[in-house]
Design a protein around this motif. Sequence first.
Motif, PDB file in Angstrom:
ATOM      1  N   LEU A 105      16.551  70.005  33.476  1.00 53.20           N
ATOM      2  CA  LEU A 105      18.044  70.236  34.510  1.00 53.20           C
ATOM      3  C   LEU A 105      18.967  70.383  33.918  1.00 53.20           C
ATOM      4  N   PRO A 106      19.614  70.155  34.523  1.00 52.21           N
ATOM      5  CA  PRO A 106      21.089  70.333  33.381  1.00 52.21           C
ATOM      6  C   PRO A 106      21.357  69.250  32.992  1.00 52.21           C
ATOM      7  N   CYS A 107      22.374  69.566  31.870  1.00 55.47           N
ATOM      8  CA  CYS A 107      22.703  67.943  30.242  1.00 55.47           C
ATOM      9  C   CYS A 107      23.557  67.789  30.290  1.00 55.47           C
ATOM     10  N   ARG A 108      24.711  66.859  30.272  1.00 52.19           N
ATOM     11  CA  ARG A 108      25.678  66.480  29.058  1.00 52.19           C
ATOM     12  C   ARG A 108      25.628  65.294  28.842  1.00 52.19           C
ATOM     13  N   ALA A 109      25.924  65.427  27.319  1.00 53.18           N
ATOM     14  CA  ALA A 109      26.183  64.778  26.256  1.00 53.18           C
ATOM     15  C   ALA A 109      26.715  63.956  26.088  1.00 53.18           C
ATOM     16  N   GLY A 110      26.667  62.605  24.856  1.00 51.41           N
ATOM     17  CA  GLY A 110      28.477  62.385  24.521  1.00 51.41           C
ATOM     18  C   GLY A 110      27.731  61.628  23.525  1.00 51.41           C
ATOM     19  N   ASN A 111      29.204  60.327  22.774  1.00 48.40           N
ATOM     20  CA  ASN A 111      28.520  59.652  21.818  1.00 48.40           C
ATOM     21  C   ASN A 111      28.584  58.006  23.530  1.00 48.40           C
ATOM     22  N   VAL A 115      30.684  57.661  26.005  1.00 44.31           N
ATOM     23  CA  VAL A 115      30.432  57.354  27.552  1.00 44.31           C
ATOM     24  C   VAL A 115      30.143  55.735  27.785  1.00 44.31           C
ATOM     25  N   ALA A 116      29.760  54.941  28.157  1.00 45.89           N
ATOM     26  CA  ALA A 116      30.083  52.890  27.928  1.00 45.89           C
ATOM     27  C   ALA A 116      31.628  53.317  28.800  1.00 45.89           C
ATOM     28  N   THR A 117      32.579  53.933  27.794  1.00 46.49           N
ATOM     29  CA  THR A 117      34.553  53.499  28.526  1.00 46.49           C
ATOM     30  C   THR A 117      34.494  54.107  29.374  1.00 46.49           C
TER      31      THR A 117
END
Length: 312
Positions: A105-111, A115-117
Amino acid sequence: MERYAFGIDVGGTTVKMGFFSDRGELLEKWEIPTDTSDHGANIIPDIASAVEEKLAEKQLGKEDVIGVGIGVPGPVDAKGCVRQCVNLGWGTFQLEEAVEKAVGLPCRAGNDANVATLGEMYKGCAREYRQLVMLTLGTGVGGGIIIDGKILPGSCGAAGEVGHMPMNVHETAVCGCGRKGCLEQYVSANGIARVTALALRETEEETVLRKLEKITAKDIFDAAKAGDAFALRMVDKLGKTLGMACARIATVIDPEAFVFGGGVSRAGSILTEVIEKYYNEYAFKTGAKFLLAELGNDAGIYGSVKMILDQE
């Protein structure tokens, strides 16, 4: 036809999983253990298995899913490349590609802090704002920056590491990062207790804190709320440090709001009020709002799913 998405928040102990509607409604959440053995080689396969199991349980196919958003405890650049996650055993690699290959599936990632912000902006205390900075005051100090409703990752994913903003050139104690005088050394839960313990050695003033074998940040705030004069001065000192730090951040970011999360933020309005007092004293331009995070441990999964929903 309604579609779905997954929001995932990877921690050193557990992986928090969220199953969402395409409207951002949290339908179900659960956790799986974080397997950090073999340099974290099993983490992504375990996530893929958890996604497959949930789809089978819901009798859904991959065509019913928009994709997967994932937050991890380390720098992630704008291209989805993770720049080492020490707690997971990961080095540098293309995280989004790895997840897409494993999950299909497509994915987007972050710190995770960024991400919580984003999660707090999406479904938490900062829903009215699109320019904000979040500081997570826990064992350490993390942070995240949102500009025009989007995460600001920086050139290598390290934007928002406000805990390591230099604050005191005269500090002799060493921060966890190896440098001296970082913001984290004064405003984290451990830092607040350290500063208070040092202050107690320099005075004979009566305070309920002197009776405690080991002082915590919560003890200090509780004593201040009860009117303990020494504890009130320690909270004021904390507010001065954070107010100055936020004023410095604001000269570059000019946010509409500052959000405070982490264990220290449970102190409530006594914290935000004293920060705002000193911010207004030091800031080039005042008017920013000071907010307490609302989503707690769910902020990461909300922010993660927001990243992938924004790709639609």
